[in-house]
Design an enzyme around this catalytic site. Structure first.
Site, PDB file in Angstrom:
ATOM      1  CG  ASP A 173      -9.378  -2.786  -3.974  1.00 53.31           C
ATOM      2  OD1 ASP A 173      -9.097  -2.083  -2.978  1.00 53.31           O
ATOM      3  OD2 ASP A 173     -10.026  -3.854  -3.881  1.00 53.31           O
TER       4      ASP A 173
ATOM      5  NE  ARG B 220      -6.958   5.820   3.439  1.00 54.68           N
ATOM      6  CZ  ARG B 220      -7.606   5.353   4.505  1.00 54.68           C
ATOM      7  NH1 ARG B 220      -8.258   6.189   5.292  1.00 54.68           N
ATOM      8  NH2 ARG B 220      -7.600   4.058   4.793  1.00 54.68           N
TER       9      ARG B 220
ATOM     10  NE  ARG C 276      -3.701  -1.179   2.210  1.00 56.19           N
ATOM     11  CZ  ARG C 276      -3.982  -1.656   3.423  1.00 56.19           C
ATOM     12  NH1 ARG C 276      -3.943  -0.888   4.487  1.00 56.19           N
ATOM     13  NH2 ARG C 276      -4.311  -2.913   3.576  1.00 56.19           N
TER      14      ARG C 276
END
Lengths: 319, 319
Positions: free
Chosen positions: A52, A7, A3
């Protein structure tokens, strides 16, 4: 890092403030941009395509919704043989072409600077989300099905395997130079049940990729499965943070390992992060070791903490 | 069975339809009634007091809310040394007297027919919910604190240990004949970190109970911690379904074990449940074995399936 396009990066949040998550996945220019962000910002040694693991399930015909805050959900979970019939093995170029186009654009922009890794979920882990209807703490619907009608669940798993094999093979053709298979929920099964239920469809996927590119297999929370993994036909075993790499090697033998710093360790003060990373390198030193986290980087990770991890590992790897 | 007084029983649902969860816990007549329901309905060999592991946290001063569907939450999670100061070690009779009164009533109604087990959470697991603000998939706030300020978290854990020691000791004085400590989230830690962080406060609790009643310690998802558990000073180790009991014994030695049928196995057809149970008995046969599930019984379990599990075990245990 798992990841690594995510974010915790302000430039990622800037892109996400303009489009929703699925639109970002499906817009190759934007997906390529966020794929490259951690390479530029942190100097990591590989890019990981932004996508994803649930996208191929949507391509199979399952409605997929991402709700801000709540994450992904399938409003119509698949819990019966009848429901499986609503899922097709999709034409990958037609239904998932946006991922392939992202891969082509990233390869072009990277121009060989670092390799690009593609990925997908294991059939068992994909089934976990599809049967449950989204993330769960217990996956009791999935486990219930595995006991009440194992043959029915096997049909679903095989269809997921066929789709994944086509999807990941297409990623390789588009330019992915390695493939990581994520088995986030394999650890829910005992070794005997993992071998009986999760392994056959996983092998279908691995066989479709073998000898084309290196295949990395990540299992979360699978310390009780390590003896099974010793003979898994993949190039790299990637593990979570619960077991030190030296202990993993003692069980699985001298094969390449990836991992496994606890993502929460990146929230420690920077000198501690450097110490944790040096220790990780020492624990992995008994054989080939791809330095990574043991799970996805946490959204609240300060960027300079992520950089301290990367730089400490790179400094130590210098001759 | 873990959670044997619960939603899978129609007579439990009938009681719950009239009162909310916290009211049920705090009304000794009702809590005693649902404690006794599985003894009557299934003929299990022990009663387990109906309560929730989070109740002592409310008694310490943390606001605790149970929302239908969403489960428990703490609107003001404890995430700093300053926040710890809002928690006191409560007077147990004053703040948790309703659990003690439930125990007294159950003992009186059972009149020695079967023993009564009390329980509580381990300090680490209590901290997990309190720091996170409720159940979580990653417990990243808890893990973050464990890396960023381990000494601060240790203060919280010690306060939780002190409260648990007093609470569980009071359960014994009220009549609980054994105590089970639930460590649902201990498995989030590597062995080294479990030893450093979770074990010291756990030992405080165990020491307060030792030689008063048998102490059972349940760990979920702790297969990588088994070597640590070999030397834990409890009477019974209770484990989840991921590792066969024979394998557990090979690591922890010939000590009494409890467990460990996968709760989802009770959703299989009854002949399969009987076969799974007979196999469990065989796997546990290398030493003392308390037959149980590996986690809480699922709400969707048919009652006659639960009974098949209990009766198969009891039949096999007959001389």
């Amino acid at each position: 890092m798992m990841r690594q396009a995510g974010r915790y990066l302000p430039e990622y949040r800037a892109v996400r403030s303009k489009v929703d998550f699925l639109t970002l996945c499906k817009t190759p220019e934007l997906a390529a941009e966020v794929t490259l962000q951690p390479v530029r910002r942190l100097g990591v040694d590989a890019a990981i395509v932004f996508a994803d693991i649930l996208l191929p399930l949507e391509a199979m015909g399952a409605e997929l919704v991402f709700t801000p805050g709540d994450g992904p959900s399938f409003p119509h979970p698949i819990r019966s043989r009848e429901a499986i019939a609503t899922l097709t093995v999709p034409d990958v170029e037609d239904r998932l072409g946006y991922v392939l186009e992202t891969i082509r654009q990233v390869r072009s922009e990277l121009a060989g600077a670092v390799p690009l890794i593609g990925f997908g979920g294991s059939p068992w882990t994909l089934a976990a989300y599809l049967v449950e209807g989204g993330p769960s703490r217990t996956y009791s619907q999935l486990l219930a099905w595995s006991y009440s009608d194992p043959a029915g669940l096997a049909i679903l798993l095989e269809r997921l395997a066929e789709t994944s094999a086509a999807y990941l093979g297409a990623q390789v053709e588009a330019g992915a130079q390695a493939i990581q298979i994520f088995d986030t929920w394999g650890g829910l099964l005992s070794a005997e049940r993992w071998r009986a239920i999760a392994l056959p469809p996983l092998r279908t996927v691995i066989a479709a990729l073998a000898r084309r590119v290196p295949v990395l297999y990540y299992i979360n929370d699978g310390s009780h499965l390590l003896p099974e993994l010793a003979s898994l036909e993949v190039d790299v075993l990637s593990v979570d943070w619960r077991v030190p790499l030296a202990t993993v090697r003692a069980v699985v033998g001298a094969r390449p390992l990836q991992g496994n710093l606890d993502p929460a360790a990146l929230l420690a003060p920077i000198p501690d992060i450097e110490a944790h990373t040096r220790r990780l390198l020492s624990e992995g030193s008994g054989g080939p070791h791809i330095v990574n986290l043991g799970h996805g980087i946490l959204p609240q990770t300060p960027v300079d903490h992520a950089r301290a991890f990367v730089e400490t590992a790179q400094r130590a790897a210098l001759p």
